[in-house]
Motif scaffolding. Sequence first.
Motif, PDB file in Angstrom:
ATOM      1  N   ARG A 132       0.976  -1.064   0.077  1.00  0.00           N
ATOM      2  CA  ARG A 132      -0.058   0.070  -0.015  1.00  0.00           C
ATOM      3  C   ARG A 132       0.778   1.363   0.053  1.00  0.00           C
ATOM      4  O   ARG A 132       0.491   2.109  -0.748  1.00  0.00           O
ATOM      5  CB  ARG A 132      -1.062   0.054   1.273  1.00  0.00           C
ATOM      6  CG  ARG A 132      -2.037  -0.968   1.052  1.00  0.00           C
ATOM      7  CD  ARG A 132      -2.702  -1.298   2.465  1.00  0.00           C
ATOM      8  NE  ARG A 132      -3.684  -2.299   2.009  1.00  0.00           N
ATOM      9  CZ  ARG A 132      -4.349  -3.123   3.059  1.00  0.00           C
ATOM     10  NH1 ARG A 132      -3.880  -2.723   4.403  1.00  0.00           N
ATOM     11  NH2 ARG A 132      -4.863  -3.934   2.837  1.00  0.00           N
ATOM     12  N   TYR A 133       1.759   1.182   0.700  1.00  0.00           N
ATOM     13  CA  TYR A 133       2.834   2.566   0.645  1.00  0.00           C
ATOM     14  C   TYR A 133       3.245   2.628  -0.704  1.00  0.00           C
ATOM     15  O   TYR A 133       3.453   3.682  -1.027  1.00  0.00           O
ATOM     16  CB  TYR A 133       3.873   2.194   1.758  1.00  0.00           C
ATOM     17  CG  TYR A 133       4.866   3.302   1.825  1.00  0.00           C
ATOM     18  CD1 TYR A 133       4.361   4.584   2.348  1.00  0.00           C
ATOM     19  CD2 TYR A 133       6.242   3.345   1.120  1.00  0.00           C
ATOM     20  CE1 TYR A 133       5.486   5.686   2.293  1.00  0.00           C
ATOM     21  CE2 TYR A 133       7.207   4.289   0.973  1.00  0.00           C
ATOM     22  CZ  TYR A 133       6.534   5.514   1.818  1.00  0.00           C
ATOM     23  OH  TYR A 133       7.709   6.499   1.530  1.00  0.00           O
ATOM     24  N   THR A 134       3.864   1.518  -1.282  1.00  0.00           N
ATOM     25  CA  THR A 134       4.397   1.698  -2.549  1.00  0.00           C
ATOM     26  C   THR A 134       3.573   2.195  -3.588  1.00  0.00           C
ATOM     27  O   THR A 134       3.647   3.202  -4.612  1.00  0.00           O
ATOM     28  CB  THR A 134       5.032   0.434  -3.226  1.00  0.00           C
ATOM     29  OG1 THR A 134       6.131   0.012  -2.323  1.00  0.00           O
ATOM     30  CG2 THR A 134       5.647   0.388  -4.418  1.00  0.00           C
ATOM     31  N   LYS A 188       2.341   5.967  -2.950  1.00  0.00           N
ATOM     32  CA  LYS A 188       3.763   6.858  -3.377  1.00  0.00           C
ATOM     33  C   LYS A 188       3.917   7.002  -4.756  1.00  0.00           C
ATOM     34  O   LYS A 188       3.929   8.127  -5.147  1.00  0.00           O
ATOM     35  CB  LYS A 188       4.944   6.243  -3.070  1.00  0.00           C
ATOM     36  CG  LYS A 188       6.425   7.088  -3.049  1.00  0.00           C
ATOM     37  CD  LYS A 188       7.602   6.592  -2.373  1.00  0.00           C
ATOM     38  CE  LYS A 188       8.807   7.573  -2.773  1.00  0.00           C
ATOM     39  NZ  LYS A 188       9.865   6.812  -2.070  1.00  0.00           N
ATOM     40  N   PHE A 243      -4.897   4.397   3.004  1.00  0.00           N
ATOM     41  CA  PHE A 243      -3.737   3.847   3.937  1.00  0.00           C
ATOM     42  C   PHE A 243      -3.907   3.411   5.350  1.00  0.00           C
ATOM     43  O   PHE A 243      -3.244   2.284   5.744  1.00  0.00           O
ATOM     44  CB  PHE A 243      -2.603   4.912   3.611  1.00  0.00           C
ATOM     45  CG  PHE A 243      -1.209   4.304   4.016  1.00  0.00           C
ATOM     46  CD1 PHE A 243      -0.628   3.276   3.253  1.00  0.00           C
ATOM     47  CD2 PHE A 243      -0.808   4.561   5.324  1.00  0.00           C
ATOM     48  CE1 PHE A 243       0.436   2.456   3.492  1.00  0.00           C
ATOM     49  CE2 PHE A 243       0.491   3.780   5.680  1.00  0.00           C
ATOM     50  CZ  PHE A 243       1.179   3.097   5.032  1.00  0.00           C
ATOM     51  N   THR A 285      -4.484  -0.294   6.716  1.00  0.00           N
ATOM     52  CA  THR A 285      -3.403  -1.152   7.201  1.00  0.00           C
ATOM     53  C   THR A 285      -3.493  -1.287   8.568  1.00  0.00           C
ATOM     54  O   THR A 285      -3.336  -2.312   9.181  1.00  0.00           O
ATOM     55  CB  THR A 285      -2.171  -0.544   6.756  1.00  0.00           C
ATOM     56  OG1 THR A 285      -2.170  -0.313   5.345  1.00  0.00           O
ATOM     57  CG2 THR A 285      -0.720  -1.654   6.987  1.00  0.00           C
ATOM     58  N   TYR A 324       4.350   1.285  10.958  1.00  0.00           N
ATOM     59  CA  TYR A 324       3.502   1.922  10.477  1.00  0.00           C
ATOM     60  C   TYR A 324       3.395   3.486  10.539  1.00  0.00           C
ATOM     61  O   TYR A 324       3.301   4.286   9.598  1.00  0.00           O
ATOM     62  CB  TYR A 324       1.983   1.456  10.979  1.00  0.00           C
ATOM     63  CG  TYR A 324       0.713   2.369  10.303  1.00  0.00           C
ATOM     64  CD1 TYR A 324       0.291   2.047   9.073  1.00  0.00           C
ATOM     65  CD2 TYR A 324       0.136   3.479  11.137  1.00  0.00           C
ATOM     66  CE1 TYR A 324      -0.737   2.775   8.820  1.00  0.00           C
ATOM     67  CE2 TYR A 324      -0.756   4.260  10.843  1.00  0.00           C
ATOM     68  CZ  TYR A 324      -1.260   3.839   9.694  1.00  0.00           C
ATOM     69  OH  TYR A 324      -2.478   4.663   9.016  1.00  0.00           O
ATOM     70  N   VAL A 348       6.186   4.859   8.207  1.00  0.00           N
ATOM     71  CA  VAL A 348       5.966   4.912   6.890  1.00  0.00           C
ATOM     72  C   VAL A 348       4.678   5.868   6.529  1.00  0.00           C
ATOM     73  O   VAL A 348       4.579   6.444   5.471  1.00  0.00           O
ATOM     74  CB  VAL A 348       5.751   3.669   6.170  1.00  0.00           C
ATOM     75  CG1 VAL A 348       7.275   2.907   6.348  1.00  0.00           C
ATOM     76  CG2 VAL A 348       4.692   2.935   6.869  1.00  0.00           C
ATOM     77  N   SER A 349       3.884   6.113   7.530  1.00  0.00           N
ATOM     78  CA  SER A 349       2.626   6.750   7.245  1.00  0.00           C
ATOM     79  C   SER A 349       2.864   8.126   7.246  1.00  0.00           C
ATOM     80  O   SER A 349       1.835   8.967   6.916  1.00  0.00           O
ATOM     81  CB  SER A 349       1.570   6.394   8.376  1.00  0.00           C
ATOM     82  OG  SER A 349       1.700   6.830   9.636  1.00  0.00           O
ATOM     83  N   ILE A 354       1.732  10.782   4.487  1.00  0.00           N
ATOM     84  CA  ILE A 354       0.646  10.257   3.278  1.00  0.00           C
ATOM     85  C   ILE A 354      -0.323  11.150   3.346  1.00  0.00           C
ATOM     86  O   ILE A 354      -0.855  11.979   4.370  1.00  0.00           O
ATOM     87  CB  ILE A 354       0.201   8.946   4.099  1.00  0.00           C
ATOM     88  CG1 ILE A 354       1.216   7.716   3.997  1.00  0.00           C
ATOM     89  CG2 ILE A 354      -1.199   8.474   3.084  1.00  0.00           C
ATOM     90  CD1 ILE A 354       1.588   7.548   2.594  1.00  0.00           C
TER      91      ILE A 354
END
Length: 210
Positions: free
Chosen positions: A62-64, A67, A86, A89, A109, A112-113, A116
């Motif tokens: 989901r992150y990929t 992005k 996102f 997750t 999480y 990386v969030s 977003i």
Amino acid sequence: MRFLVIEGNIGVGKTTLAKMLAQDLNAKFITEQFDDNPFLPKFYKDKDRYAFPLELSFLANRYTQVKQEIMSPDLSRPQFVADYHFSKTAVFARHTLNSDEYQLFRQIYDIVSDGIPNPDLYVFLHAETPRLLENIKMRGRDYEQGITAGYLRKVQEGYISHLKQVDTFPVLMVDISQIDFVKNLEHYQLLKNIISKSDYKLGINRVILS
């Protein structure tokens, strides 16, 4: 409205609605990539063993996708309609992981969030559990056929608990238990008009359609 999210429980029709809206709005349709996830069928057979690798794989995927699809603007289609957010997750991880696993997962999480983008509107579709089970049966994914009413209720509770904490973007919770936006064009137009409004307050807004 630049960034629209359609969310909801398993089998509620979020992907179908997001695709219909994207076509009508000439927006870029962003759908969750899960069919090729090797851990998903294993998870439904052995949740305790495969929950953690499943949630990590979803987090990475989901992150990929966010992005690449949302944070890298497409000038030809500046609007986006996605069939997930996102934060999904974290919603599922809290339900599927034990406490130690969730604490570790949450640390990753939170890292990386950061950054977003928030949606302009987050639409949460609600339907009663029997209808969800019927939809799951009709679409015929083998690995989903063991999903129980109890599991769906827990997923629903996880979403509601998460959304009650949202105060940075508007959330529109729409009860669609009494309509069929796929088979009935009038129902779809009604739902589309509700979503197209721009005066929703931050946090939760509720609508029941009939």
